[in-house]
Scaffold this motif. Structure first.
Motif, PDB file in Angstrom:
ATOM      1  N   LEU A 149       0.829  -1.211   0.000  1.00 55.02           N
ATOM      2  CA  LEU A 149       0.000   0.000   0.000  1.00 55.02           C
ATOM      3  C   LEU A 149       0.862   1.259   0.000  1.00 55.02           C
ATOM      4  CD1 LEU A 149      -2.798  -1.030   2.527  1.00 55.02           C
ATOM      5  CD2 LEU A 149      -2.939  -0.934   0.035  1.00 55.02           C
ATOM      6  N   PRO A 182     -11.520   9.194   9.383  1.00 59.93           N
ATOM      7  CA  PRO A 182     -10.754   7.947   9.278  1.00 59.93           C
ATOM      8  C   PRO A 182     -10.382   7.429  10.662  1.00 59.93           C
ATOM      9  CG  PRO A 182      -9.344   9.809   8.812  1.00 59.93           C
ATOM     10  CD  PRO A 182     -10.724  10.366   9.000  1.00 59.93           C
ATOM     11  N   ALA A 214      -5.254   2.397   8.970  1.00 58.14           N
ATOM     12  CA  ALA A 214      -5.993   1.805   7.858  1.00 58.14           C
ATOM     13  C   ALA A 214      -7.051   2.774   7.343  1.00 58.14           C
ATOM     14  CB  ALA A 214      -6.636   0.494   8.294  1.00 58.14           C
ATOM     15  N   GLY A 215      -7.711   3.477   8.243  1.00 53.04           N
ATOM     16  CA  GLY A 215      -8.716   4.445   7.823  1.00 53.04           C
ATOM     17  C   GLY A 215      -8.121   5.595   7.043  1.00 53.04           C
ATOM     18  N   THR A 269      -7.247   4.285   3.608  1.00 55.69           N
ATOM     19  CA  THR A 269      -8.441   4.084   2.784  1.00 55.69           C
ATOM     20  C   THR A 269      -8.985   5.418   2.280  1.00 55.69           C
ATOM     21  OG1 THR A 269      -9.004   2.100   4.045  1.00 55.69           O
ATOM     22  CG2 THR A 269     -10.757   3.116   2.752  1.00 55.69           C
ATOM     23  N   HIS A 289      -8.964   6.662  -1.592  1.00 57.74           N
ATOM     24  CA  HIS A 289     -10.212   7.005  -2.281  1.00 57.74           C
ATOM     25  C   HIS A 289     -10.114   8.373  -2.952  1.00 57.74           C
ATOM     26  CE1 HIS A 289     -14.548   7.351  -2.996  1.00 57.74           C
ATOM     27  NE2 HIS A 289     -14.457   8.575  -2.505  1.00 57.74           N
ATOM     28  N   ALA A 341     -15.545   5.024   1.255  1.00 54.18           N
ATOM     29  CA  ALA A 341     -14.244   4.721   1.863  1.00 54.18           C
ATOM     30  C   ALA A 341     -14.406   4.104   3.245  1.00 54.18           C
ATOM     31  CB  ALA A 341     -13.361   5.975   1.925  1.00 54.18           C
ATOM     32  N   GLY A 342     -15.313   3.120   3.351  1.00 56.40           N
ATOM     33  CA  GLY A 342     -15.510   2.447   4.622  1.00 56.40           C
ATOM     34  C   GLY A 342     -16.055   3.325   5.718  1.00 56.40           C
TER      35      GLY A 342
END
Length: 625
Positions: A197, A479, A483-484, A487, A491, A526-527
């Protein structure tokens, strides 16, 4: 109409943006490998790498070996050199900017990768490795970053040059290479998932940085503007919108953003367009629009009741534009924007060239367009108008803590460095009420209400926002953990790189009127890191006191923001090419009396609630930039 060209100092922006990218990548790497975040991610990442190692087969070994070779140093250099040579030597015409963009993207990505590995030095996964490599160069993945820089760069060039169905087929094939390389590196035990990532992010940031310096604004602007469908719009007849002017102009000049040489260029452009009756006024911290309100309210020289001003020119950043718009919105006086501030977000969203004199020249040669403005008030907040965005939380803290000297040297990159200090700020409770509907409760790190939605580098923070929609768009940014953040960032970056067809632009550009529950309803992406609303009146309340900002200017901290839109209240002079964004030129607005101008400049707005009418009159005290 003049031709837009890059200024000689433009390539020097790499010296600012690349260190900012390095700082971001190093900070992210240390976050992933130190402390609680590393302890949280380690078990999950170990399970992933062990699962890949346990499932190895002869066929998969061969396939992943080929993918790793494609993204290896020798292959990347060889393919990059061949592509650069083709761009320069093919008979269709030398494409120097594109060749330099591709070569520089590969080189810059490699340089950033090497610097980051020195600081982070992350050990590789504890599984058998199928390739030889240094043991402490795991973050970020160099193979993945290099493949993004090369094949992603080729995808950008394909979008610019190819036509027909082959265009999207080629772009899709090129963009598939980096994720496939990332999977091969995981399979071969060379990287953790977050290393892959990180490589994707590093390569993507490199393309954005190098592309913004070497490609943005390179297309020549002819006398006819493209409407986005391949057709050219004909200029209106002389005298309809452009031509020589005979009225009076007021130039509002921020003395630091617009220095003496630039002021001379602005003066010369105005004179070339017939504006020989110029009145200049300087901004101050106490009077961010200078003496504009008094000048606009003064009677015309002929003794009539009309305003003596035909055009206001704002020479500064978004704060100066906001201060000028606060005076002229609703008066029928046109505003021309000379972008010479830190962000220049309104100019970017309206399609203005970022060279100040060129922007003014093309705007005066163009048409008047009606755009919305927002008006905002809250606890202890003097009511004001804005043209770009108002917000609270993380973004306001970032704006507040960016030192003025750093902004003068680094530009908007100074905000990134200031924002790094607030990545771990706690989330706060917030409620949002749209157009008198039910109050919805959230947790968020920041809330932004925008009249337009695109930030620097083409990042669409508010993808549905446009300047003449009659509505405001809202985003809650929340976020959770590393991880947030990844993501949400991924996005936003993916949207910046996504091609937009003329059809999609037209759809986005349709003004939203009437009751539309879908337009104001909640939408999360985005979650759940980004939640969107849209409406004409937005009431935001926070559980605790938050820093707040309006168009890049920090204002007093507080717990509430109420924002309403004033549809089409501001007339802005823009190049005719603004039609390709979906904006429509308006007919010349009737001249207002000087009494109407005076009311717009300082009188209370009776449509506001009674609790905010009292402090509305002295609203000229907030600073602009």
């Amino acid at each position: 109409m003049t031709t837009q060209t890059d200024t000689p100092a433009r390539p020097s922006r790499l010296l600012v943006l690349v260190p900012a990218q390095v700082s971001l990548m190093v900070g992210l790497g240390l976050l992933l490998t130190r402390g609680s975040v590393a302890d949280l991610l380690a078990p999950v990442e170990n399970r992933v790498t062990r699962a890949f190692a346990a499932g190895r087969t002869t066929v998969a070994d061969t396939l992943t070996s080929g993918l790793s070779m494609v993204a290896g140093t020798e292959a990347i250099i060889a393919v990059a050199l061949l592509c650069v040579a083709a761009l320069l030597l093919l008979p269709s015409s030398p494409r120097w900017a594109e060749a330099v963009f591709l070569g520089a993207s590969v080189a810059v990505q490699s340089a950033v990768f090497l610097v980051v590995t020195v600081f982070v030095q992350r050990a590789r996964p504890d599984v058998p490795h199928l390739d030889a490599a240094p043991p402490t160069s795991s973050f970020p993945s160099g193979h993945v970053g290099a493949s993004v820089a090369l094949f992603g760069g080729l995808a950008v060039l394909a979008l610019r040059r190819l036509r027909g169905p082959w265009r999207y087929l080629a772009v899709t094939a090129l963009l598939l290479v980096p994720p496939l390389v990332g999977l091969s590196r995981l399979y071969r035990g060379m990287h953790h998932p977050t290393d892959v990532l990180g490589g994707l992010l590093n390569g993507t940031l490199t393309l954005l940085v190098v592309g913004s310096v070497l490609l943005a604004g390179r297309e020549r602007r002819p006398h006819t503007a493209d409407n986005g469908n391949g057709n050219h719009l004909r200029p209106s007849p002389a005298g309809a919108s452009g031509g020589l002017a005979t009225g009076r102009v007021v130039v509002v000049r921020h003395p630091h953003a617009c220095d003496e040489p630039l002021a001379d260029r602005v003066r010369a452009v105005l004179e070339a367009h017939g504006y020989r009756h110029q009145q200049w006024t300087r901004t101050t911290a106490e009077r961010p629009s200078g003496d504009l309100d008094e000048i606009c309210a003064a009677p015309a020289p002929d003794g009539t009741a009309r305003s003596r001003v035909d055009l206001v020119v704002s020479c500064g950043g978004d704060g100066t534009v906001r201060a000028c718009a606060d005076v002229v919105a609703g008066t029928g006086i046109a505003l021309a924007v000379v972008p010479c501030g830190t962000g220049n977000l309104l100019a970017r969203n309206l399609g203005l060239p970022l060279d100040p004199a060129t922007a003014l020249d093309e705007a005066l040669d163009g048409d008047c367009f009606g755009i919305d403005v927002g008006r905002v008030w809250g606890d202890r907040l003097v009511p004001a108008r804005f043209t770009v965005m108002a917000g609270a939380g993380f973004d306001a803290a970032m704006v507040r803590d960016a030192p003025p000297r750093l902004k003068a040297r680094l530009g908007w990159a100074a905000y990134l460095l200031a924002g790094a200090r607030h990545l771990r700020d706690p989330r706060g409770r917030v409620s949002v009420r749209v157009d008198g509907g039910p109050r919805r409760r959230h947790r968020a790190r920041m809330v932004v209400v925008g009249n337009v939605g695109t930030l620097q580098g083409g990042i669409e923070l508010l993808p549905g926002a446009r300047a003449d929609s009659g509505r405001l768009d809202v985003v809650l940014f929340d976020p959770e953990g590393a991880a947030g953040w990844l993501t949400a960032t991924g996005h936003l970056v993916s949207r910046a790189l996504r091609p937009r067809s003329p059809e999609s632009r037209q759809k986005t550009g349709t003004p939203r009127t009437g009751s539309d529950p879908a337009a104001s309803g909640r939408r999360s992406v985005a979650g759940g890191a980004l939640t969107y609303y849209s409406g004409r009146r937005i009431d935001i309340r926070f559980a605790g006191t938050q820093p707040r900002e309006i168009d890049g200017d920090t204002v007093v901290d507080g717990r509430r923001l109420v924002v309403e839109t004033e549809p089409g209240a501001l007339r802005v002079r823009l190049p005719r090419s603004a039609r390709s964004t979906g904006l429509r030129p308006e007919a010349s607005a009737p001249r207002r009396s000087r009494g109407a101008v005076a009311r717009a400049a300082g009188a209370p707005d009776r449509s506001l609630p009674a609790d905010v009418l009292a402090p509305l009159a002295p609203r000229r005290t907030q600073s602009g930039s």
